[in-house]
Scaffold this active site. Sequence first.
Site, PDB file in Angstrom:
ATOM      1  N   ILE A  40      42.622  41.278  19.777  1.00 32.33           N
ATOM      2  CA  ILE A  40      42.688  42.557  20.137  1.00 32.33           C
ATOM      3  C   ILE A  40      44.231  42.959  21.101  1.00 32.33           C
ATOM      4  O   ILE A  40      44.298  42.440  21.762  1.00 32.33           O
ATOM      5  CB  ILE A  40      41.518  41.605  21.867  1.00 32.33           C
ATOM      6  CG1 ILE A  40      40.047  41.453  21.074  1.00 32.33           C
ATOM      7  CG2 ILE A  40      41.250  42.379  22.570  1.00 32.33           C
ATOM      8  CD1 ILE A  40      39.389  42.718  20.062  1.00 32.33           C
ATOM      9  N   GLU A 167      25.896  43.792  41.441  1.00 31.24           N
ATOM     10  CA  GLU A 167      26.569  42.085  41.059  1.00 31.24           C
ATOM     11  C   GLU A 167      27.404  41.672  41.937  1.00 31.24           C
ATOM     12  O   GLU A 167      26.751  40.517  42.547  1.00 31.24           O
ATOM     13  CB  GLU A 167      27.747  41.874  39.956  1.00 31.24           C
ATOM     14  CG  GLU A 167      28.083  40.480  39.541  1.00 31.24           C
ATOM     15  CD  GLU A 167      28.856  39.743  40.406  1.00 31.24           C
ATOM     16  OE1 GLU A 167      29.172  40.290  41.136  1.00 31.24           O
ATOM     17  OE2 GLU A 167      29.183  38.484  40.422  1.00 31.24           O
ATOM     18  N   ASP A 297      45.258  39.190  27.843  1.00 31.31           N
ATOM     19  CA  ASP A 297      45.295  39.078  25.754  1.00 31.31           C
ATOM     20  C   ASP A 297      45.147  37.508  25.824  1.00 31.31           C
ATOM     21  O   ASP A 297      44.063  37.741  24.600  1.00 31.31           O
ATOM     22  CB  ASP A 297      47.307  38.899  25.924  1.00 31.31           C
ATOM     23  CG  ASP A 297      46.839  39.938  24.844  1.00 31.31           C
ATOM     24  OD1 ASP A 297      48.351  38.975  24.680  1.00 31.31           O
ATOM     25  OD2 ASP A 297      46.326  39.569  23.868  1.00 31.31           O
ATOM     26  N   ASP A 301      41.398  37.962  23.841  1.00 32.97           N
ATOM     27  CA  ASP A 301      41.673  37.362  22.314  1.00 32.97           C
ATOM     28  C   ASP A 301      40.089  36.468  21.874  1.00 32.97           C
ATOM     29  O   ASP A 301      39.823  35.650  20.908  1.00 32.97           O
ATOM     30  CB  ASP A 301      42.736  36.053  21.807  1.00 32.97           C
ATOM     31  CG  ASP A 301      43.548  38.075  21.810  1.00 32.97           C
ATOM     32  OD1 ASP A 301      45.090  37.445  21.433  1.00 32.97           O
ATOM     33  OD2 ASP A 301      43.324  39.036  21.292  1.00 32.97           O
TER      34      ASP A 301
HETATM   35  N1  DTR Z   1      31.575  35.811  42.629  1.00 35.66           N
HETATM   36  C1  DTR Z   1      32.042  36.773  41.428  1.00 35.66           C
HETATM   37  C2  DTR Z   1      33.474  35.877  41.483  1.00 35.66           C
HETATM   38  C3  DTR Z   1      33.542  34.455  40.925  1.00 35.66           C
HETATM   39  C4  DTR Z   1      33.711  34.040  41.881  1.00 35.66           C
HETATM   40  N2  DTR Z   1      33.493  32.425  41.470  1.00 35.66           N
HETATM   41  C5  DTR Z   1      33.072  32.375  40.668  1.00 35.66           C
HETATM   42  C6  DTR Z   1      32.690  31.613  39.429  1.00 35.66           C
HETATM   43  C7  DTR Z   1      32.406  32.244  37.555  1.00 35.66           C
HETATM   44  C8  DTR Z   1      32.226  33.417  38.068  1.00 35.66           C
HETATM   45  C9  DTR Z   1      32.767  34.300  38.968  1.00 35.66           C
HETATM   46  C10 DTR Z   1      32.695  33.598  39.661  1.00 35.66           C
HETATM   47  C11 DTR Z   1      32.679  38.190  41.973  1.00 35.66           C
HETATM   48  O1  DTR Z   1      32.937  37.854  42.709  1.00 35.66           O
HETATM   49  O2  DTR Z   1      32.401  38.657  41.409  1.00 35.66           O
HETATM   50 ZN    ZN Z   2      33.521  40.116  43.599  1.00 37.38          ZN
HETATM   51 ZN    ZN Z   3      33.304  39.537  39.785  1.00 40.62          ZN
HETATM   52 CA    CA Z   4      45.802  39.879  21.854  1.00 36.43          CA
END
Ligand code: DTR
Ligand code: ZN
Ligand code: ZN
Ligand code: CA
Length: 434
Positions: A40, A167, A297, A301
């Site tokens: 990629i 999210e 990167d 990949d």
């Molecule tokens: N909650 C996610 C960021 C985050 C914090 N700990 C983890 C562990 C695994 C994946 C994501 C995260 C955010 O702020 O979008």
């Molecule tokens: Zn976040």
């Molecule tokens: Zn996040």
């Molecule tokens: Ca690459």
Amino acid sequence: MNLSAHRRALVVAGAALVGLLAGAVPAATAEDAVAAAPDIPVANVKQHLTDLQSIASANGGNRAHGRTGYRASLDFVKAKLDAAGYTTTVQQFTSSGATGYNLIADWPGGDPNQVVMAGSHLDSVTSGPGINDNGSGSAAILETALAVARTGYQPAKHLRFGWWGAEELGLVGSKYYVNNLPAAERAKISGYLNFDMIGSPNPGYFVYDDDPAIEKTFKDHFAGLGVPTEIETEGDGRSDHASFKNAGIPVGGLFTGASRTKTSAQVQKWGGTATAFDRCYHSSCDTTANISDTALDRNSDAIAHAVWTLTGTTTPPTGTVFENTADVSIPDNGAAVTSSVNVTGITGNAPSSLPVAVNIVHTYIGDLQVQLVAPDGTAYTLKAYGTGGSADNINTTYTVNASSEAANGTWLLRVQDNAAIDTGYINSFRLTFP
Ligand code: DTR
Ligand code: ZN
Ligand code: ZN
Ligand code: CA
């Protein structure tokens, strides 16, 4: 078919030759090697981040749920996928009084009963452009999707991508997607891969420790590069994979760290400094300057490697298989022919998602009508006459709601060629009962 007579003669002659050779070529099996993923280009991923940064700058400095920058980010991603040949769907929901959107992109083909998904949340917090969190994951799976199209990859399993809204408000978009997916559709997802923060400026290389097969796919890839990894310990419930895991779907993913501090042992392992993995987590400084190109990167990949590996072969169907592999010649522009299987020993009715695996060798499938006929004579059209155009061959698993049909009895695959010139034969017909 509607070719000139001269070209028809060439095509028919060619088809005859191919038909002769076809018997000499062993059918692909699950044991066949999986195609290797392409590299990629990280420059392409970075360009997507630059574009997302521009979108944030033009929309109040963020790409947050309910703000104009989020929908502009979704439209940007969607346009590239539409141009590349994906079937895209925008799913709308409401959260905290504002309209949110998920973007789903299906790559046509593959076994519809075995779906591999890769997803990232596309929204940022309101305090900044969210380039690492989570432009990095969104851009990496976008470029992987474009690489699938660029290379013309034809996965054995069906491949689907998701960009989630809201999210940051609590996995709202991915929860909405999973909760609104019919149970039969959820059951088809053999794995969901999540990528949320994969370019942290002081990166660690963390692999989710959920589904063992997915975890192994990532760990083996990094081991092959000599890059040590650690299990992501704080991930449970912290990103969109939780929405899928809570529905019993196998999950996995990658992470490069957020506000936690890298330990001295981790500095020894990965380099960098004993400070936060991402000091700009949820801050206005989460810009394109807040990215480790090496981490972006390597993880891009790794995503491609996992997508190619996990979609490259289909898992043998579980359940009871009834198959007829006898070749049945299909008369050109003539009467319908059938291939039959006699189903015995199955209790009750057929399932609402009966997999019907059809393999027909033909040089112009637009000529064909293909039907499944239940023991009581009820016909279910799998493929209508006139669809499929000049494409060769049918090698597809259709799904039929046969729940009103008694399972036991003689089932037929009925095929009719309704146009002159091209010919072919039924190669195999298979039903699988749970
Ligand atoms: N909650 C996610 C960021 C985050 C914090 N700990 C983890 C562990 C695994 C994946 C994501 C995260 C955010 O702020 O979008
Ligand atoms: Zn976040
Ligand atoms: Zn996040
Ligand atoms: Ca690459």
